[in-house]
Design a protein around this motif. Structure first.
Motif, short mmCIF file in Angstrom:
data_model
loop_
_atom_site.label_atom_id
_atom_site.label_comp_id
_atom_site.label_asym_id
_atom_site.label_seq_id
_atom_site.Cartn_x
_atom_site.Cartn_y
_atom_site.Cartn_z
N ASP A 190 -37.54 17.67 2.84
CA ASP A 190 -37.68 17.22 4.23
C ASP A 190 -36.76 16.03 4.51
O ASP A 190 -36.14 15.94 5.56
CB ASP A 190 -39.13 16.81 4.51
N ILE A 191 -36.72 15.14 3.55
CA ILE A 191 -35.83 13.98 3.70
C ILE A 191 -34.38 14.46 3.86
O ILE A 191 -33.64 14.01 4.73
CB ILE A 191 -35.93 13.06 2.45
N ALA A 192 -34.01 15.41 2.99
CA ALA A 192 -32.64 15.92 3.05
C ALA A 192 -32.37 16.60 4.39
O ALA A 192 -31.28 16.43 4.98
CB ALA A 192 -32.39 16.89 1.90
N GLU A 193 -33.35 17.30 4.88
CA GLU A 193 -33.14 18.02 6.13
C GLU A 193 -33.00 17.07 7.32
O GLU A 193 -32.15 17.27 8.19
CB GLU A 193 -34.32 18.98 6.38
N HIS A 194 -33.81 16.04 7.32
CA HIS A 194 -33.87 15.18 8.51
C HIS A 194 -33.08 13.88 8.39
O HIS A 194 -33.35 12.90 9.08
CB HIS A 194 -35.33 14.90 8.86
N THR A 195 -32.13 13.87 7.48
CA THR A 195 -31.17 12.77 7.44
C THR A 195 -29.78 13.38 7.26
O THR A 195 -29.66 14.58 6.96
CB THR A 195 -31.42 11.82 6.24
N ASP A 196 -28.76 12.55 7.38
CA ASP A 196 -27.39 13.03 7.15
C ASP A 196 -26.88 12.55 5.80
O ASP A 196 -26.01 13.17 5.20
CB ASP A 196 -26.49 12.56 8.29
N VAL A 197 -27.43 11.45 5.36
CA VAL A 197 -27.10 10.94 4.03
C VAL A 197 -28.27 10.05 3.61
O VAL A 197 -28.87 9.37 4.44
CB VAL A 197 -25.75 10.17 4.03
N PHE A 198 -28.63 10.12 2.34
CA PHE A 198 -29.67 9.23 1.84
C PHE A 198 -29.37 8.94 0.39
O PHE A 198 -28.50 9.56 -0.21
CB PHE A 198 -31.07 9.84 2.01
N TYR A 199 -30.05 7.93 -0.16
CA TYR A 199 -29.87 7.75 -1.60
C TYR A 199 -31.21 7.71 -2.32
O TYR A 199 -32.22 7.28 -1.76
CB TYR A 199 -28.96 6.57 -1.94
N ILE A 200 -31.18 8.26 -3.51
CA ILE A 200 -32.36 8.33 -4.37
C ILE A 200 -32.28 7.16 -5.33
O ILE A 200 -31.40 7.11 -6.19
CB ILE A 200 -32.36 9.65 -5.17
N GLY A 201 -33.18 6.20 -5.15
CA GLY A 201 -33.13 5.00 -5.97
C GLY A 201 -33.51 5.26 -7.41
O GLY A 201 -34.57 5.84 -7.69
N GLY A 202 -32.65 4.84 -8.31
CA GLY A 202 -32.96 4.92 -9.73
C GLY A 202 -33.40 3.57 -10.29
O GLY A 202 -34.35 3.49 -11.06
N THR A 203 -32.73 2.51 -9.90
CA THR A 203 -32.99 1.20 -10.49
C THR A 203 -34.48 0.85 -10.45
O THR A 203 -35.01 0.30 -11.42
CB THR A 203 -32.19 0.10 -9.74
N LYS A 204 -35.14 1.14 -9.34
CA LYS A 204 -36.56 0.78 -9.22
C LYS A 204 -37.48 1.91 -9.65
O LYS A 204 -38.70 1.72 -9.67
CB LYS A 204 -36.85 0.37 -7.77
N VAL A 205 -36.92 3.04 -9.99
CA VAL A 205 -37.75 4.19 -10.34
C VAL A 205 -37.30 4.77 -11.68
O VAL A 205 -36.91 5.94 -11.78
CB VAL A 205 -37.73 5.26 -9.22
N GLY A 206 -37.28 3.94 -12.69
CA GLY A 206 -37.14 4.46 -14.04
C GLY A 206 -35.79 4.38 -14.70
O GLY A 206 -35.67 4.62 -15.90
N ALA A 207 -34.74 4.06 -13.94
CA ALA A 207 -33.41 3.99 -14.55
C ALA A 207 -33.04 2.55 -14.89
O ALA A 207 -33.61 1.60 -14.34
CB ALA A 207 -32.36 4.58 -13.61
N LEU A 208 -32.10 2.40 -15.81
CA LEU A 208 -31.55 1.06 -16.10
C LEU A 208 -30.81 0.55 -14.88
O LEU A 208 -30.93 -0.61 -14.48
CB LEU A 208 -30.55 1.13 -17.26
N ILE A 209 -29.98 1.41 -14.38
CA ILE A 209 -29.19 1.18 -13.17
C ILE A 209 -28.95 2.55 -12.57
O ILE A 209 -29.07 3.56 -13.25
CB ILE A 209 -27.79 0.58 -13.45
#
Lengths: 346, 346, 346, 346
Positions: free
Chosen positions: B192-211
């Motif tokens: 849904d996010i992908a459909e209703h936006t033109d560009v977005f980013y999936i945060g890694g730093t705060k959700v399990g990634a080093l960076i």
């Protein structure tokens, strides 16, 4: 495929990964205020023989170069660099993106000669119209240079003297600093680098780290509120620990120098192999990048088993290619390369 | 010290570190052309239900926001954002550093209401003098917002409709996207996010990634030569694999969603504990950030054993503080917090 | 003091001042929407043989160059210019101040040769690493060049063909356009200039106006919302009439060409005088700037009665100096110069 | 058509045109080094009671504002302005185009209150996270403001005290300075302005000049190499004399003040007419702009004979319109306006 294409094709030195794993679940303050950053800075200060050095970590060479330059220049200034300098050619206009011109001077073997710099500066300040021109505000050099060459201590000192006489900070891009310092041709220590520059960075990405460069201001000259400029530049990591842990490990027990030395030993053997197998050397290079001229057909054949990098077209039938060693290069890889070149040339 | 101060105080989810260790010595092509980046992109496309999505990885939220914005805006345009938006307040002028204005509109609970946006745009284009003003060139929202609130699907759709009617791309900052999507209050999927936006980013730093953050262009609208802009922005990693390996792991077997769900379960329990121990809730927040009003003396006492973060002064004697859960929050930490709050309030 | 130092040392051609006086108290709409701007545009379109030309007025060459360039380039692009180009050397980094690099190519006699441009572009697009480099986004030339030389029609056409084949707009800086077009060495009309460029500007400041340059987009290619970029650039005059009235007068009854022709007649006579009085010509120059090599002592003596401009040091004992004619140069001034040079050299 | 639409709809005060005509054929050194610039600066220093003031001329308000701001701010700083400030709203992002944020604070009647500024600065420097935010680097105010209101001497002094306590320069935009100083409501002289600001500009474009603004640095604080920044900004006129001659005339025999006083006398009479003819005053305004609320139908009718300017929609059936007087307003124009309004309202 045996990889000699560059010095960033593997992950990190295992000791760094170990440290990241070991410290992983410790809660740390963000944005570089963690104890690992602090410890790393302390060890780097010691390695530089510069107890007052002010240090910040960043990610990647292009980011670091444009960050340092934008922070140090005044509005009306540009940065002097060799025409072959990384910021002149291969950083996609990152410096200009911050509003500043790269003032190119002709390099020689990738280096800026002190007399060339002096002539450039004399000419600028002697020009009646220089108020209509971009003021030189700092000088950028790389060590090793983009082609692997090295400044001697005398050359660096002379350059720094010119800079000082014009009140211009000298900035040294050390993306491959370790490989320079551990080259047999090097007559300097990291402390010499610190003494004869105003700011430099210690490259991690190409010397054993996953990511990371350590920016060292050596003359108590970190720009005011530099942290805000780092943030604004998109260079401030929430998890600053990732850089702190890695640099803390790199500067424990001289690991940075040891792994650099390994790369240089491998480079020495590589050079021997190139000569022994009859390759045509393009230019002498004292660090971890070696260049040969190869027939295009042989190049194609070689590329089936060996990864190297295209440097430039030499003539219609020949190409200059580059082999690179690093902290990760193994003896067996050299053996395989020797076999491949022998098969090719005989 | 028990840490509830933020969602970036630990390293990476162990599975990501494992993958970095496991793949460490494989030679990979640089700059994001490695197979892990490719695989990660494929998995993200699937997770977004958007087979044509164009994806690039970057490092950190501020970098990502200013990168996407500079790449998408024309010279004469600015980006519309809520006055509470991260780019409006807490990114040190990174967007302005690229030459573009942040056009602030009043937010409500951290969100831009569709009617507020419409009124702003109508007013702009209806203004006889709008040629003397910065043109709105895109709209920036965050999900969850800076205070943890969420757009409903209806709200996002309405906002996107307004954007489409004005031919403005809608950009969603998903620094904490997983925590939003796994909130009980969420009525949307990543598709849904992908459909209703033109560009977005999936945060890694705060959700399990080093960076790492994954930028997703959903409408075949990646700007021309975006890689060059990434480079110029200092955001192109030589070791792109570091991002590829992590995102590939995060999007294998729904790990990203599972660890986000864990954080939200912990947030639910945290909320219960806050209520049960008699804390005064500052505002309802459906995601992983919870806010209470606390007497200053109690705050001081609590800070001896619990790390939380200062949000804002409430009045002379009270402060708003924030507790944050994450993928790394453990049950025992909640138990310890409960004990501390019980001791404090009784 | 007799003035040959430059072509901006007098005010405006009297006919322009008359028109300013005559129209002074008529109320006019601001920002270029007055009838004089409209009339001037119409006349310029006719003079260019380009009925669809889109025209805007600006103030001064540096402003105009950086304005046009920032408006036409994409984020990741730079502008190609000769190393001797005005934007490369003498505009204080105005282009870089808008975030874009000037990509210098070696000029010959101040001009970019078509084959040099082609080689540069071929090399760029042929380079495997060009994604790490600034993309050429337009080509800048000056006519006459900074040293007064002229492109032939064949040269300009060839350059434009290369530009077209790479989809790069060609921008011609015509700060001294009139003096070029009225040179005996010129084989082009203003219509030829319009045909073989994508945008150019007609210099007013150096050709009879108090201030003002007319930017002409010849291929229906004015950037979207250019007026807003003009405003943002600080180039939008509230009293646009000041430019409109002047250009309307300049393009009434061919005044622009007539006064340029006068300057060129004076330049021809100047050249004769220089030869006749035994001056050592530094280089042939077909337009209104003439250069001689003079002994330093004679230069000092000459400067007591004649204003000329310092060009560059030639050797220890000689200097290159420049004499410039303009719309304002009077016969008596030439007579006085001849007397002074005769006295000096005999 | 009788023109009350703005204060830039006529050319220049005849005395300025006379001076331009009179000096037209005198050869002058370029770029502001002519004797007229020098004389004008001397006279302005006297008018400011500030013998050490450093003065530069520029062209137009937007250019001047962004020029001064870019020259005075550090990389990490922004400029504080009222939300209604010209740089906040109507300069098309010129300030942001130089990389700096406009930090908006709520204005009251177009003015920044000292306590509001103090609260803003206290909050910024008191915020634990202010290193992640744009630093306030200077304060911008306009006098008169965009709606014609005036700071009292006490208000300006208080504001300056706050600025000084935070080491922030105070910049006053005097696009209509003369009209402010000659308002009956004004309790300051130009010397007071000079004393209680760090830099301000004296507007010429709206007060009798064709073009031109005089930037006055009052505290020996002109930024280093400001001329180069002026050049780089596209604001350096080759024919600097055009500005010098005009300002020299404006500051001879108090012409600037006399013509401003005339405009204010006309504004007083205009106000009387508006009241007498039964117009509904929108807000009290002490300078040369007067605002009324008018029924849309009447507005349409009025526009047939009178040029005024649209300010904003008031409600469905009413509009706020603006009448402006200037140095050029004639008694007969007021008579005609009175007749038109009488006819309309009775």
């Amino acid at each position: 495929m045996i990889s000699f294409d560059n010095d960033y094709n593997r992950g990190a030195h295992p000791a760094l990964l170990d440290a990241l794993v070991r410290t992983n679940m410790e809660p740390c303050t963000g944005y570089g205020f963690d104890p690992y950053c602090e410890s790393a800075k302390e060890k780097i200060r010691a390695a530089c023989g510069c107890p007052d050095a002010q240090i910040t970590f960043a990610v990647g060479g292009t980011q670091t170069n444009s960050l340092v330059i934008r922070a140090m220049l005044h509005e009306y200034e540009g940065v002097v660099a060799a025409d072959s300098g990384h910021i002149s050619q291969h950083e996609a206009g990152a410096v200009e993106g911050t509003g500043h011109k790269v003032l190119q001077v002709p390099g020689e073997d990738g280096k800026i000669r002190a007399d060339v710099l002096k002539a450039f500066l004399d000419r600028f300040f002697g020009d009646d119209n220089h108020d209509h021109m971009v003021f030189p505000g700092m000088v950028y050099i790389s060590y090793p240079t983009e082609t692997g060459s090295l400044y001697t201590k005398a050359e660096l000192t002379a350059l720094h003297e010119i800079c000082k006489s014009y009140h211009l900070p000298l900035f040294l891009d050390g993306a491959r600093l370790g490989y320079g310092l551990e080259s047999p041709a090097c007559d300097m220590t990291m402390a010499d680098i610190a003494e004869h520059t105003d700011v430099f960075y210690i490259g991690g990405t190409k010397v054993g780290a996953l990511i990371g460069e350590a920016i060292v201001f050596t003359k108590n000259n970190m720009p005011a509120h530099f942290m805000t400029t780092v943030k604004r530049h998109g260079a401030l990591l929430a998890k600053g620990r990732v850089l702190g842990v890695q640099f803390d490990t790199l500067f424990t027990d001289d690991l940075y120098f040891k792994i650099s030395r390994h790369a240089m030993e491998m480079a020495g053997k590589l050079k021997d192999i190139l000569v022994k197998t009859g390759c045509r050397i393009f230019m002498e290079s004292p660090t971890n990048q070696q260049f040969i001229i190869i027939e295009n057909e042989k190049m194609k054949k070689l590329s089936e088993t060996i990864a190297f990098s295209f440097w430039e077209a030499y003539d219609e039938n020949h190409t200059v290619i580059r082999f690179v060693t690093s902290w990760a290069t193994a003896e067996e890889e050299l053996t395989a390369l020797e076999a491949a070149l022998t098969a090719l040339n005989h």
